[in-house]
Design an enzyme around this catalytic site. Structure first.
Site, PDB file in Angstrom:
ATOM      1  CB  SER A  89      -1.263   0.005   0.959  1.00 48.94           C
ATOM      2  OG  SER A  89      -0.088  -0.590   1.796  1.00 48.94           O
ATOM      3  N   GLY A 242      -6.876   5.298   6.240  1.00 52.01           N
ATOM      4  CA  GLY A 242      -8.569   4.792   5.461  1.00 52.01           C
ATOM      5  C   GLY A 242      -9.176   5.572   3.884  1.00 52.01           C
TER       6      GLY A 242
HETATM    7  N1  ASP Z   1      -6.047   7.505   2.599  1.00 48.93           N
HETATM    8  C1  ASP Z   1      -5.264   6.400   1.517  1.00 48.93           C
HETATM    9  C2  ASP Z   1      -5.834   6.581   0.458  1.00 48.93           C
HETATM   10  O1  ASP Z   1      -7.693   6.817   0.290  1.00 48.93           O
HETATM   11  C3  ASP Z   1      -5.180   5.232   1.958  1.00 48.93           C
HETATM   12  C4  ASP Z   1      -5.500   4.563   3.538  1.00 48.93           C
HETATM   13  O2  ASP Z   1      -4.800   5.116   3.960  1.00 48.93           O
HETATM   14  O3  ASP Z   1      -5.921   2.779   3.328  1.00 48.93           O
HETATM   15  O4  ASP Z   1      -5.270   6.916  -0.398  1.00 48.93           O
END
Ligand code: ASP
Length: 330
Positions: A89, A242
């Site tokens: 990620s 998130g």
């Molecule tokens: N907040 C990030 C996004 O929406 C992804 C994440 O933190 O899970 O790109």
């Protein structure tokens, strides 16, 4: 080091917030609020980050701070996660967009000067956090996107890279064939790293490949100053992970820092931010997926989220720990 305030009851923290007038719009000043309760200051550097994988970033930041400044520490801590191809990620090995291209988002902020730098939807560069720092330090701008960001990075001599690993390519091909929707919880995770140096200065950074199989060009909260990250050198710093769409519409990290400015502890600020989003968003809180980590200028730390299982990593002179964030339910 004080006992971390993990898993404190949401109701009792809300009551505390109301009692100190820490909710937005209340007239209590930080000094009035602080006068009501002695503050347990944590001495020395403090680094806090999202998720258990943030611990390695915190520790790299702490090592870097021994011979560099706080922005170096934030940058190097996040670079470590960006370089880890097993993290799907962030950075190299991140999950691609719907077209099979890994597009990265990152930002960095200096709480002392309120300077910030950011890149969004940037392909082909190994370390977006370093590009964000160059945007802050070498340009008159705050944010560069897409191909322009990539060209700027190359002009700055930063490393080009093929970010799509074989493992992620195969997963993406399977997704394309079967169009299996990834669950919101498995399709994302961001490193947001906030730090306070021993001299009390504050900074933070954030880096992600964003929502897995997102539309090409989609940008989440992570590179948005005030969304996925905010740092106020006189108050504290907060970062988010998130569903970015649900963080950026409410200026989530900015709100958490503002709540600290009005007297909330980092944990109270994170809880109230999640609760505030939950009150406004038409979706049920369990469908919103917003999680925050925060520290204040005293070195206190805390986190809260609407996702069960959200945890944060904390590193101080006393060592490192992964702490369950407060789970805020509707
Ligand atoms: N907040 C990030 C996004 O929406 C992804 C994440 O933190 O899970 O790109």
């Amino acid at each position: 080091m004080p006992t971390p305030l993990s898993r404190r009851s949401f109701l009792s923290t809300s009551a505390t917030l109301a009692a100190v007038g820490a909710v937005a719009g209340a007239a209590t000043t930080p000094d009035q609020a602080n006068a009501m309760e002695p503050i347990d200051t944590i001495e020395g550097p403090v680094f806090a980050s999202t998720w258990a994988f943030g611990q390695a970033a915190n520790e790299e930041a702490q090592r870097t701070l021994a011979h560099g400044d706080l922005l170096d520490a934030i940058e190097q801590g996040i670079r470590l996660v960006e370089a880890d191809a097993s993290n799907h990620s962030v950075g190299l090995g991140g999950t691609p967009n719907a077209n099979g291209v890994v597009e990265l988002d990152a930002c960095i902020m200096d709480g002392t000067t309120y300077n910030a730098g950011s890149v969004a939807g940037m392909p082909g560069i190994a370390h977006p956090i370093s590009v964000a720092r160059r945007v802050m330090e070498k340009t008159k701008h705050v944010m560069l996107v897409g191909e322009g960001a990539r060209e700027f990075a190359l002009d700055q001599g930063l490393e080009a890279a093929e970010l799509l690993t074989e493992n992620r390519r195969q997963k993406w091909e399977a997704w394309k064939k079967e169009q299996i929707e990834m669950s919101l919880q498995e399709s994302h995770d961001t490193i947001a790293l906030v730090g306070r140096a021993a001299d009390g200065t504050l900074a933070g950074g954030c880096s992600t490949s964003g929502w897995g199989y997102k539309l090409a060009g989609r940008v989440g909260d992570s590179p948005i100053i005030g969304g996925g990250l905010y740092v106020d050198g006189q108050v504290g710093a907060a970062g988010a992970t998130g569903v970015g769409e649900n963080v950026m519409r409410y200026c989530g990290s900015f709100l958490a820092v503002e709540l600290m400015a009005r007297g909330a502890t980092p944990e109270e600020a994170c809880i109230d931010t999640v609760e505030s989003i939950g009150r406004k968003d038409p979706k049920a809180l369990e469908e919103v997926h917003v999680n925050f980590v925060a520290i204040d200028k005293h070195g206190r730390h805390g986190a809260a989220g609407s996702d069960e299982g959200f945890a944060y990593s904390i590193t101080t002179q006393a060592g490192s720990e992964v702490i369950d964030a407060v789970h805020v339910t509707g």
